[in-house]
Design an enzyme around this catalytic site. Sequence first.
Site, PDB file in Angstrom:
ATOM      1  N   LYS A   9     -47.161 -30.813 -25.239  1.00 12.39           N
ATOM      2  CA  LYS A   9     -48.479 -31.334 -25.590  1.00 12.39           C
ATOM      3  C   LYS A   9     -48.535 -32.863 -25.424  1.00 12.39           C
ATOM      4  O   LYS A   9     -47.491 -33.514 -25.258  1.00 12.39           O
ATOM      5  CB  LYS A   9     -48.802 -30.925 -27.036  1.00 12.39           C
ATOM      6  CG  LYS A   9     -48.871 -29.393 -27.231  1.00 12.39           C
ATOM      7  CD  LYS A   9     -49.223 -29.037 -28.666  1.00 12.39           C
ATOM      8  CE  LYS A   9     -49.253 -27.524 -28.865  1.00 12.39           C
ATOM      9  NZ  LYS A   9     -49.674 -27.169 -30.242  1.00 12.39           N
ATOM     10  N   TYR A  49     -57.632 -21.842 -27.335  1.00 11.86           N
ATOM     11  CA  TYR A  49     -57.597 -21.776 -28.797  1.00 11.86           C
ATOM     12  C   TYR A  49     -58.761 -20.965 -29.370  1.00 11.86           C
ATOM     13  O   TYR A  49     -59.147 -21.164 -30.531  1.00 11.86           O
ATOM     14  CB  TYR A  49     -57.589 -23.195 -29.376  1.00 11.86           C
ATOM     15  CG  TYR A  49     -56.255 -23.902 -29.197  1.00 11.86           C
ATOM     16  CD1 TYR A  49     -55.053 -23.279 -29.569  1.00 11.86           C
ATOM     17  CD2 TYR A  49     -56.184 -25.183 -28.662  1.00 11.86           C
ATOM     18  CE1 TYR A  49     -53.830 -23.917 -29.394  1.00 11.86           C
ATOM     19  CE2 TYR A  49     -54.952 -25.826 -28.498  1.00 11.86           C
ATOM     20  CZ  TYR A  49     -53.794 -25.190 -28.870  1.00 11.86           C
ATOM     21  OH  TYR A  49     -52.574 -25.810 -28.719  1.00 11.86           O
ATOM     22  N   ASN A 112     -47.422 -30.798 -32.988  1.00 16.89           N
ATOM     23  CA  ASN A 112     -46.158 -30.045 -33.037  1.00 16.89           C
ATOM     24  C   ASN A 112     -45.488 -29.912 -31.680  1.00 16.89           C
ATOM     25  O   ASN A 112     -44.745 -28.969 -31.433  1.00 16.89           O
ATOM     26  CB  ASN A 112     -46.358 -28.692 -33.742  1.00 16.89           C
ATOM     27  CG  ASN A 112     -47.381 -27.825 -33.040  1.00 16.89           C
ATOM     28  OD1 ASN A 112     -47.836 -28.154 -31.949  1.00 16.89           O
ATOM     29  ND2 ASN A 112     -47.724 -26.701 -33.648  1.00 16.89           N
ATOM     30  N   HIS A 115     -46.422 -25.999 -27.015  1.00 16.92           N
ATOM     31  CA  HIS A 115     -47.057 -24.676 -27.127  1.00 16.92           C
ATOM     32  C   HIS A 115     -46.189 -23.675 -26.386  1.00 16.92           C
ATOM     33  O   HIS A 115     -45.646 -23.990 -25.337  1.00 16.92           O
ATOM     34  CB  HIS A 115     -48.448 -24.682 -26.479  1.00 16.92           C
ATOM     35  CG  HIS A 115     -48.953 -23.290 -26.245  1.00 16.92           C
ATOM     36  ND1 HIS A 115     -49.519 -22.541 -27.258  1.00 16.92           N
ATOM     37  CD2 HIS A 115     -48.907 -22.480 -25.148  1.00 16.92           C
ATOM     38  CE1 HIS A 115     -49.817 -21.337 -26.781  1.00 16.92           C
ATOM     39  NE2 HIS A 115     -49.462 -21.274 -25.504  1.00 16.92           N
ATOM     40  N   GLU A 126     -52.229 -17.022 -20.010  1.00 17.48           N
ATOM     41  CA  GLU A 126     -52.071 -18.485 -20.033  1.00 17.48           C
ATOM     42  C   GLU A 126     -51.545 -19.012 -18.702  1.00 17.48           C
ATOM     43  O   GLU A 126     -51.969 -20.078 -18.240  1.00 17.48           O
ATOM     44  CB  GLU A 126     -51.165 -18.879 -21.208  1.00 17.48           C
ATOM     45  CG  GLU A 126     -51.872 -18.649 -22.536  1.00 17.48           C
ATOM     46  CD  GLU A 126     -50.982 -18.757 -23.767  1.00 17.48           C
ATOM     47  OE1 GLU A 126     -49.782 -19.078 -23.637  1.00 17.48           O
ATOM     48  OE2 GLU A 126     -51.514 -18.518 -24.879  1.00 17.48           O
TER      49      GLU A 126
HETATM   50  P1  TYD Z   1     -51.437 -21.061 -33.595  1.00 21.64           P
HETATM   51  O1  TYD Z   1     -51.862 -20.336 -32.341  1.00 21.64           O
HETATM   52  O2  TYD Z   1     -51.736 -20.420 -34.925  1.00 21.64           O
HETATM   53  O3  TYD Z   1     -49.864 -21.375 -33.600  1.00 21.64           O
HETATM   54  P2  TYD Z   1     -48.760 -21.562 -32.435  1.00 21.64           P
HETATM   55  O4  TYD Z   1     -49.088 -22.847 -31.691  1.00 21.64           O
HETATM   56  O5  TYD Z   1     -47.456 -21.670 -33.177  1.00 21.64           O
HETATM   57  O6  TYD Z   1     -48.837 -20.348 -31.554  1.00 21.64           O
HETATM   58  O7  TYD Z   1     -52.129 -22.501 -33.628  1.00 21.64           O
HETATM   59  C1  TYD Z   1     -52.349 -23.217 -32.459  1.00 21.64           C
HETATM   60  C2  TYD Z   1     -52.217 -24.688 -32.747  1.00 21.64           C
HETATM   61  O8  TYD Z   1     -53.232 -25.090 -33.661  1.00 21.64           O
HETATM   62  C3  TYD Z   1     -50.919 -25.088 -33.431  1.00 21.64           C
HETATM   63  O9  TYD Z   1     -49.854 -25.224 -32.518  1.00 21.64           O
HETATM   64  C4  TYD Z   1     -51.306 -26.376 -34.095  1.00 21.64           C
HETATM   65  C5  TYD Z   1     -52.758 -26.163 -34.475  1.00 21.64           C
HETATM   66  N1  TYD Z   1     -52.929 -25.797 -35.905  1.00 21.64           N
HETATM   67  C6  TYD Z   1     -53.337 -26.774 -36.803  1.00 21.64           C
HETATM   68  O10 TYD Z   1     -53.543 -27.935 -36.424  1.00 21.64           O
HETATM   69  N2  TYD Z   1     -53.490 -26.427 -38.123  1.00 21.64           N
HETATM   70  C7  TYD Z   1     -53.247 -25.155 -38.574  1.00 21.64           C
HETATM   71  O11 TYD Z   1     -53.411 -24.907 -39.810  1.00 21.64           O
HETATM   72  C8  TYD Z   1     -52.832 -24.145 -37.651  1.00 21.64           C
HETATM   73  C9  TYD Z   1     -52.554 -22.742 -38.097  1.00 21.64           C
HETATM   74  C10 TYD Z   1     -52.687 -24.518 -36.314  1.00 21.64           C
END
Ligand code: TYD
Length: 134
Positions: A9, A49, A112, A115, A126
């Site tokens: 990201k 998303y 984080n 992805h 994707e």
């Molecule tokens: P998600 O698809 O639930 O998780 P992952 O990326 O682990 O598959 O969420 C997508 C992204 O949305 C996640 O990487 C970071 C963001 N996010 C938030 O900012 N706050 C939140 O409470 C959640 C659940 C996700």
Amino acid sequence: MERTFVMVKPEGVARGLIGEVLARFERKGLKITRLAMGRVTTEQAEEHYAHLREKPFFGELVEYITSGPVAMAVVEGPDAVRHVRNLVGATNPLEAAPGTIRGDFAVELPYNIVHASDSPESAAAEIERFFGRS
Ligand code: TYD
């Protein structure tokens, strides 16, 4: 053999972590079979998303993922989807175990670093979304 989609990201790219992230998949024994730098469009972000459309942070999430260059890769190997998710760690960096990418390099949502697809079906969608039909 399975394929999964990974994206470093914008803040991962800005922090110079592309090599660090991809090296973990290679070190594990998985293969990087496609690799590209790019920008996520607002349309792609909203589709990517879509499952979070009703969440209060949806707008911030779309803004963040479209805010700068990203690195995109297809990673292949036996059970690649689950192996990559294990290496990436829990969604919330506060819950991601040390040793995982998010556990080692991130402190708070939505930043984080990476992805990774959550199923072979998501991976196929994707890969098509970000690399096009092949
Ligand atoms: P998600 O698809 O639930 O998780 P992952 O990326 O682990 O598959 O969420 C997508 C992204 O949305 C996640 O990487 C970071 C963001 N996010 C938030 O900012 N706050 C939140 O409470 C959640 C659940 C996700």
